[in-house]
Write a protein that holds these residues in place. Structure first.
Motif, PDB file in Angstrom:
ATOM      1  N   GLY A  83      -6.281   5.517  21.503  1.00  0.00           N
ATOM      2  CA  GLY A  83      -5.677   6.724  22.069  1.00  0.00           C
ATOM      3  C   GLY A  83      -4.164   6.694  21.881  1.00  0.00           C
ATOM      4  N   GLY A  84      -3.600   7.719  21.255  1.00  0.00           N
ATOM      5  CA  GLY A  84      -2.148   7.782  21.082  1.00  0.00           C
ATOM      6  C   GLY A  84      -1.622   6.957  19.920  1.00  0.00           C
ATOM      7  N   LYS A  85      -2.518   6.293  19.187  1.00  0.00           N
ATOM      8  CA  LYS A  85      -2.059   5.485  18.046  1.00  0.00           C
ATOM      9  C   LYS A  85      -2.299   6.253  16.752  1.00  0.00           C
ATOM     10  CE  LYS A  85      -1.868   0.914  19.809  1.00  0.00           C
ATOM     11  NZ  LYS A  85      -2.347   1.210  21.180  1.00  0.00           N
ATOM     12  N   LYS A  86      -1.357   6.130  15.815  1.00  0.00           N
ATOM     13  CA  LYS A  86      -1.479   6.824  14.543  1.00  0.00           C
ATOM     14  C   LYS A  86      -2.281   5.960  13.569  1.00  0.00           C
ATOM     15  CE  LYS A  86       2.320   7.738  12.251  1.00  0.00           C
ATOM     16  NZ  LYS A  86       3.518   8.320  11.615  1.00  0.00           N
TER      17      LYS A  86
ATOM     18  N   VAL B 224     -15.766   1.838  15.913  1.00  0.00           N
ATOM     19  CA  VAL B 224     -14.784   2.076  16.973  1.00  0.00           C
ATOM     20  C   VAL B 224     -14.368   3.538  17.096  1.00  0.00           C
ATOM     21  CG1 VAL B 224     -13.865  -0.267  17.036  1.00  0.00           C
ATOM     22  CG2 VAL B 224     -12.900   1.395  15.420  1.00  0.00           C
ATOM     23  N   ALA B 225     -14.812   4.400  16.180  1.00  0.00           N
ATOM     24  CA  ALA B 225     -14.485   5.827  16.286  1.00  0.00           C
ATOM     25  C   ALA B 225     -15.438   6.641  15.421  1.00  0.00           C
ATOM     26  CB  ALA B 225     -13.039   6.089  15.843  1.00  0.00           C
ATOM     27  N   VAL B 226     -15.664   7.881  15.847  1.00  0.00           N
ATOM     28  CA  VAL B 226     -16.386   8.848  15.013  1.00  0.00           C
ATOM     29  C   VAL B 226     -15.307   9.768  14.449  1.00  0.00           C
ATOM     30  CG1 VAL B 226     -18.117  10.673  14.950  1.00  0.00           C
ATOM     31  CG2 VAL B 226     -18.448   8.703  16.451  1.00  0.00           C
ATOM     32  N   ILE B 227     -15.225   9.844  13.140  1.00  0.00           N
ATOM     33  CA  ILE B 227     -14.107  10.537  12.490  1.00  0.00           C
ATOM     34  C   ILE B 227     -14.369  12.035  12.372  1.00  0.00           C
ATOM     35  CG2 ILE B 227     -12.852  10.740  10.300  1.00  0.00           C
ATOM     36  CD1 ILE B 227     -13.227   7.693  10.001  1.00  0.00           C
TER      37      ILE B 227
ATOM     38  N   GLY C 246       0.823  -1.196   0.000  1.00  0.00           N
ATOM     39  CA  GLY C 246       0.000   0.000   0.000  1.00  0.00           C
ATOM     40  C   GLY C 246       0.862   1.254   0.000  1.00  0.00           C
ATOM     41  N   GLN C 247       0.204   2.382  -0.251  1.00  0.00           N
ATOM     42  CA  GLN C 247       0.918   3.657  -0.171  1.00  0.00           C
ATOM     43  C   GLN C 247       0.177   4.547   0.818  1.00  0.00           C
ATOM     44  OE1 GLN C 247       1.291   5.898  -3.836  1.00  0.00           O
ATOM     45  NE2 GLN C 247       3.143   6.901  -3.094  1.00  0.00           N
ATOM     46  N   VAL C 248       0.923   5.094   1.772  1.00  0.00           N
ATOM     47  CA  VAL C 248       0.298   5.939   2.791  1.00  0.00           C
ATOM     48  C   VAL C 248      -0.236   7.196   2.113  1.00  0.00           C
ATOM     49  CG1 VAL C 248       0.606   7.166   4.955  1.00  0.00           C
ATOM     50  CG2 VAL C 248       1.862   5.039   4.540  1.00  0.00           C
ATOM     51  N   ALA C 249      -1.559   7.412   2.267  1.00  0.00           N
ATOM     52  CA  ALA C 249      -2.218   8.496   1.543  1.00  0.00           C
ATOM     53  C   ALA C 249      -2.749   9.583   2.464  1.00  0.00           C
ATOM     54  CB  ALA C 249      -3.366   7.942   0.701  1.00  0.00           C
ATOM     55  N   GLY C 250      -2.748   9.339   3.768  1.00  0.00           N
ATOM     56  CA  GLY C 250      -3.291  10.346   4.658  1.00  0.00           C
ATOM     57  C   GLY C 250      -3.425   9.845   6.079  1.00  0.00           C
ATOM     58  N   THR C 251      -4.034  10.689   6.906  1.00  0.00           N
ATOM     59  CA  THR C 251      -4.180  10.414   8.327  1.00  0.00           C
ATOM     60  C   THR C 251      -5.642  10.590   8.726  1.00  0.00           C
ATOM     61  OG1 THR C 251      -2.031  11.484   8.577  1.00  0.00           O
ATOM     62  CG2 THR C 251      -3.222  11.004  10.587  1.00  0.00           C
ATOM     63  N   VAL C 252      -6.105   9.747   9.647  1.00  0.00           N
ATOM     64  CA  VAL C 252      -7.476   9.844  10.131  1.00  0.00           C
ATOM     65  C   VAL C 252      -7.461  10.463  11.524  1.00  0.00           C
ATOM     66  CG1 VAL C 252      -9.501   8.515  10.829  1.00  0.00           C
ATOM     67  CG2 VAL C 252      -8.239   7.873   8.766  1.00  0.00           C
ATOM     68  N   VAL C 253      -8.265  11.516  11.702  1.00  0.00           N
ATOM     69  CA  VAL C 253      -8.340  12.200  12.985  1.00  0.00           C
ATOM     70  C   VAL C 253      -9.710  11.959  13.606  1.00  0.00           C
ATOM     71  CG1 VAL C 253      -8.162  14.426  14.161  1.00  0.00           C
ATOM     72  CG2 VAL C 253      -6.779  13.976  12.112  1.00  0.00           C
ATOM     73  N   ALA C 254      -9.701  11.458  14.851  1.00  0.00           N
ATOM     74  CA  ALA C 254     -10.961  11.148  15.536  1.00  0.00           C
ATOM     75  C   ALA C 254     -10.847  11.486  17.011  1.00  0.00           C
ATOM     76  CB  ALA C 254     -11.299   9.675  15.365  1.00  0.00           C
ATOM     77  N   THR C 255     -11.799  12.281  17.506  1.00  0.00           N
ATOM     78  CA  THR C 255     -11.804  12.623  18.933  1.00  0.00           C
ATOM     79  C   THR C 255     -12.540  11.540  19.718  1.00  0.00           C
ATOM     80  OG1 THR C 255     -11.866  14.952  18.310  1.00  0.00           O
ATOM     81  CG2 THR C 255     -12.396  14.423  20.598  1.00  0.00           C
ATOM     82  N   ILE C 256     -13.724  11.157  19.218  1.00  0.00           N
ATOM     83  CA  ILE C 256     -14.502  10.110  19.879  1.00  0.00           C
ATOM     84  C   ILE C 256     -14.035   8.764  19.336  1.00  0.00           C
ATOM     85  CG2 ILE C 256     -16.821   9.172  20.240  1.00  0.00           C
ATOM     86  CD1 ILE C 256     -17.889  12.012  19.641  1.00  0.00           C
ATOM     87  N   LYS C 257     -13.374   7.970  20.182  1.00  0.00           N
ATOM     88  CA  LYS C 257     -12.852   6.688  19.701  1.00  0.00           C
ATOM     89  C   LYS C 257     -12.704   5.724  20.865  1.00  0.00           C
ATOM     90  CE  LYS C 257      -8.385   8.920  19.861  1.00  0.00           C
ATOM     91  NZ  LYS C 257      -7.399   9.604  19.041  1.00  0.00           N
ATOM     92  N   HIS C 258     -12.567   4.445  20.538  1.00  0.00           N
ATOM     93  CA  HIS C 258     -12.338   3.427  21.548  1.00  0.00           C
ATOM     94  C   HIS C 258     -10.980   3.711  22.197  1.00  0.00           C
ATOM     95  CE1 HIS C 258     -11.428  -0.566  23.196  1.00  0.00           C
ATOM     96  NE2 HIS C 258     -12.727  -0.759  23.166  1.00  0.00           N
ATOM     97  N   PRO C 259     -10.888   3.528  23.558  1.00  0.00           N
ATOM     98  CA  PRO C 259      -9.639   3.851  24.272  1.00  0.00           C
ATOM     99  C   PRO C 259      -8.397   3.227  23.642  1.00  0.00           C
ATOM    100  CG  PRO C 259     -11.351   3.173  25.834  1.00  0.00           C
ATOM    101  CD  PRO C 259     -11.944   3.033  24.463  1.00  0.00           C
ATOM    102  N   PHE C 260      -8.536   2.064  23.007  1.00  0.00           N
ATOM    103  CA  PHE C 260      -7.384   1.399  22.404  1.00  0.00           C
ATOM    104  C   PHE C 260      -6.645   2.295  21.432  1.00  0.00           C
ATOM    105  CE2 PHE C 260      -5.664  -0.876  18.725  1.00  0.00           C
ATOM    106  CZ  PHE C 260      -4.717  -1.672  19.327  1.00  0.00           C
TER     107      PHE C 260
END
Lengths: 94, 94, 94, 94, 94
Positions: free
Chosen positions: D20-23, E81-84, D4-18
């Motif tokens: 947290g801190g993971k890219k 697992v998350a709201v984006i 695959g080719q890294v195309a972007g980043t996903v930003v989420a405030t409401i998420k499962h605790p797992f």
């Protein structure tokens, strides 16, 4: 799980020991109308299915190991679990 | 499980320690007629397969770990489990 | 998990003992608009679903074994887990 | 496993605790010719991959939990396990 | 794992006891450009997502059971697992 038709046999001399003595069948996936599609699986046969038979293919590792009586050990994913007599299709959803 | 043809090798310096010393092959999936399709897998080779070989690819985590002799630990999903000599296709379902 | 419509029944005399006495339904996958697609599954029915019913299909081995009350043993992957009354589709994303 | 080719980043405030801190990276799947396809995965990055990098994506739950060092606990399925330097494609099967 | 948009709700009276009191959402899969595709999943919502929300869908049995706090028991495969909030797409690979 899906309906397939046995289309051939795979012959391999160099293989993982698990596959020694096991029959590897090439099973073409059938569509809702019973026609052969481009999809297929190489499945271990434990039901003595023959070429042309319509079979039920189960494609999950743990299930496949159980059917081969080797759970939890055994590198295998697809197995034939039934030879199908016929499929009763409802008219209204065909 | 499906039939693939070894199409190349993947080279990676930055990788998970599990993949250190392991050969990662690019395997193109073949269709029922034996032609290369657009689908492929990156598979760990434990059968000393070479470029151009037709191989049996097993794409399941637990099976892959067993073939690599690392079950239950080892991040891997696809492995080569056989080098195929030939496929006997039945005429009537071709 | 997806929405399917029961389209028929699979009859097999030669089968793995697990499937003895179990109803095997052919379930056509429905699309977002509720139309039948070319995809289908052969699923074990534990909800007494009938032909034409819209059902929720769960396609995972461990879940299927639990619904059949046979976990951890039982070669099965797809089961019907609900008979659907209706789907409330939002206008804005239709 | 696929390239695959890294195309972007996903930003989420409401998420499962797992998470947290993971890219969470959006990784576009590449085809055999190295071109971006319409398929993608949201994968956890443990290899410090950057946008544009070609990576090896492993899409299996148990493997992903191992790479994240959380096995057997952790709701995750896809992880990046290598940053690819190059792929050596054989001429004859291209 | 992929990005989906909540498109509706599934209502079922006859269902496996596991789904009692659980919200079943119809989530349309989005493509790399953020457009709705024909693919979807019925997912259990543990993040209080609403119709129209863009969410991260995790489609693996063991992960789903963990998020629902029922591991190892519980017939379920797909969960939100998350709201984006947003996706940062790189220009060069778009």
């Amino acid at each position: 799980m899906y309906i397939g038709q046995v289309a051939g046999t795979v012959v391999a001399t160099i293989k993982h020991p698990f596959f020694g003595g096991k029959k590897l069948l090439l099973v073409a996936r059938l569509d809702l109308a019973g026609q052969v599609t481009a999809k297929y699986d190489i499945a271990v046969d434990m039901m003595r299915a023959g070429v042309g038979d319509r079979v039920l293919v189960l494609d999950e590792g743990s299930s496949a190991r159980q059917v081969c009586d080797v759970e939890p050990w055994g590198p295998v994913r697809a197995v034939i679990v039934a030879v199908i007599d016929h499929v009763e299709l409802a008219q209204e959803v065909r």
